[in-house]
Write an enzyme that holds these catalytic residues in place. Sequence first.
Site, PDB file in Angstrom:
ATOM      1  N   GLU A 312     -89.341   8.696  64.393  1.00 49.75           N
ATOM      2  CA  GLU A 312     -88.941   8.178  63.081  1.00 49.75           C
ATOM      3  C   GLU A 312     -89.897   8.628  61.992  1.00 49.75           C
ATOM      4  O   GLU A 312     -89.518   8.723  60.828  1.00 49.75           O
ATOM      5  CB  GLU A 312     -88.884   6.634  63.127  1.00 49.75           C
ATOM      6  CG  GLU A 312     -87.502   6.121  62.777  1.00 49.75           C
ATOM      7  CD  GLU A 312     -87.349   4.612  62.893  1.00 49.75           C
ATOM      8  OE1 GLU A 312     -86.373   4.200  63.513  1.00 49.75           O
ATOM      9  OE2 GLU A 312     -88.184   3.863  62.357  1.00 49.75           O
ATOM     10  N   HIS A 341     -89.151  13.855  90.726  1.00 52.77           N
ATOM     11  CA  HIS A 341     -87.976  13.972  91.600  1.00 52.77           C
ATOM     12  C   HIS A 341     -86.696  13.947  90.780  1.00 52.77           C
ATOM     13  O   HIS A 341     -85.617  13.722  91.316  1.00 52.77           O
ATOM     14  CB  HIS A 341     -87.978  12.828  92.623  1.00 52.77           C
ATOM     15  CG  HIS A 341     -89.245  12.781  93.414  1.00 52.77           C
ATOM     16  ND1 HIS A 341     -89.410  13.446  94.606  1.00 52.77           N
ATOM     17  CD2 HIS A 341     -90.441  12.191  93.161  1.00 52.77           C
ATOM     18  CE1 HIS A 341     -90.639  13.245  95.065  1.00 52.77           C
ATOM     19  NE2 HIS A 341     -91.283  12.485  94.198  1.00 52.77           N
ATOM     20  N   LYS A 455     -78.001   2.033  58.578  1.00 50.97           N
ATOM     21  CA  LYS A 455     -77.935   0.569  58.446  1.00 50.97           C
ATOM     22  C   LYS A 455     -76.925   0.197  57.363  1.00 50.97           C
ATOM     23  O   LYS A 455     -76.110  -0.705  57.538  1.00 50.97           O
ATOM     24  CB  LYS A 455     -79.312   0.002  58.049  1.00 50.97           C
ATOM     25  CG  LYS A 455     -80.341  -0.125  59.152  1.00 50.97           C
ATOM     26  CD  LYS A 455     -81.604  -0.828  58.620  1.00 50.97           C
ATOM     27  CE  LYS A 455     -82.686  -1.003  59.675  1.00 50.97           C
ATOM     28  NZ  LYS A 455     -83.885  -1.699  59.203  1.00 50.97           N
TER      29      LYS A 455
HETATM   30  O1  PA5 Z   1     -90.120   1.476  62.185  1.00 49.66           O
HETATM   31  C1  PA5 Z   1     -89.272   1.017  61.466  1.00 49.66           C
HETATM   32  O2  PA5 Z   1     -89.445   0.856  60.250  1.00 49.66           O
HETATM   33  C2  PA5 Z   1     -87.945   0.556  62.028  1.00 49.66           C
HETATM   34  O3  PA5 Z   1     -87.829   0.899  63.367  1.00 49.66           O
HETATM   35  C3  PA5 Z   1     -87.830  -0.930  61.906  1.00 49.66           C
HETATM   36  O4  PA5 Z   1     -88.878  -1.557  62.587  1.00 49.66           O
HETATM   37  C4  PA5 Z   1     -86.488  -1.447  62.449  1.00 49.66           C
HETATM   38  O5  PA5 Z   1     -85.435  -0.784  61.839  1.00 49.66           O
HETATM   39  C5  PA5 Z   1     -86.369  -2.949  62.236  1.00 49.66           C
HETATM   40  O6  PA5 Z   1     -86.563  -3.252  60.888  1.00 49.66           O
HETATM   41  P1  PA5 Z   1     -86.978  -4.691  60.411  1.00 49.66           P
HETATM   42  O7  PA5 Z   1     -88.333  -4.983  60.939  1.00 49.66           O
HETATM   43  O8  PA5 Z   1     -86.948  -4.617  58.924  1.00 49.66           O
HETATM   44  O9  PA5 Z   1     -85.954  -5.629  60.956  1.00 49.66           O
END
Ligand code: PA5
Length: 466
Positions: A312, A341, A455
């Site tokens: 990410e 394996h 989202k």
């Molecule tokens: O790393 C990130 O920003 C995302 O993976 C968020 O943690 C994830 O989308 C969840 O978001 P939130 O903590 O706002 O619910």
Amino acid sequence: MASILTQTKQPVAPPGKNSPASSPPPLLQIDTARLYRDGVGVEGVDRTEVEALAPELRRVHQALVDKSAGGLNAEFACLTLHDSMPATLPAIETAAEQLRRFEDIAVIGIGGSSLGAKAVHQALVDEPGAHRPRLHFLENIDPRNLDVFVRNRSAEKSAVICISKSGGTIETGIQYLILREWLEQQLGKDKARRHQYLITDPAQGWLRDLATREDLASLPVPPRVGGRYSVLTAVGLLPLAAVGVDIRALLAGSAANAARCVSDNPSGNPALELAALFFLLDTRRHKRVSIMMPYADPLQLFGDWYRQLWAESLGKRRGARADDPPAGTLPVTALGTVDQHSQLQMYLESRRDKIFSFLAIDQRESNRRIPLTEHDRKYFPYLDGKHMQDVLEAELQATRQVITETGHPNMTLRLSRLDAHALGQLIDLYQRATVYAGLLYGINPLDQPAVEKGKQLAIRLLGGGR
Ligand code: PA5
């Protein structure tokens, strides 16, 4: 608002598994030799390439230093949490103590709001629920997860920790609503309130609003710390402290790694070296896949945490135009010896587009001797007197050797022992390396524009949004 931060109760030290002994806790051993050409052959990085990158490395190091200054107000506040979080620890430890009166705790959150605590929990809590609450990371909105949880627990003995930085992620929201209804139906609204802990932005969002309106216990996520960099905030620390993980040692481990990473020269800064080498392997050697392969079950979910952090943060276009080159190597997780394996055939004979990171633990608490009769010994003479750890280590070395002989760049990280301090070091090492790598690619390692798009689209498909 019943923010735990406002309570005055004295902090209580958690039961404290994994506290470091009297001698200074050992540092991670980071062996990068096989990422270089002189260690692995032509597919590795030539040391002159790192030297040529030196001005750029000095620039990104300075940017990281500048943007980390200012504690929680800094852009890279996530890299100094070992300094800024101790002020909040009493509140976290107080909440953790309250949570210990429950038998089961549903931890709801997704992505960065779940993976860090889940990874550390797997690594350090070897007998979940033996003498402490059990954590249940529900994470996905597959309806079965909630059904199984609710069907098998008593509301009286259960709590919910709901974690969302934005305070509005749909998966987390849905799980919270369903569990809140369950608690309220079983216990009544007033009592149910005392079974809920919210961790979210300190000022905004649905969850924060709810904490204020309903007077629910809550802890803040520092505004400038994003999900995947938040394991060392209440996001990870509260659930972990509730089950007795030594969160102070976790932070101390992070501080110890940060202290190793103050030089702008990669030979004296493992996070900068790691970022530089992975960047060069991608951009100069076309290594597109980064495989993390712990030879230790307790570190399997650490691979998942790394996978999200790296993907990410770095999986982005290096500019605004559609034809700008992409950044980032695809993170993949594997487990030794199991995936020998399953995946090793492909690793060895398919494309040479991969980098390997092996993780190993030197001293294990469990290490059974292999019992052999005379008959067994005839077939397995080489196992005589050996323990399971000897075999695991031999398999790691053998795999690493064939991977190296095939020409795949690889590195090995060794933990002397599996404890909170070592985990803290690993977390800081990878968070820091990821930020350095983002700066080298010229991208923002902290945002996730494509995820946000998804989202929003899901909300539109459900009939909401703009
Ligand atoms: O790393 C990130 O920003 C995302 O993976 C968020 O943690 C994830 O989308 C969840 O978001 P939130 O903590 O706002 O619910």
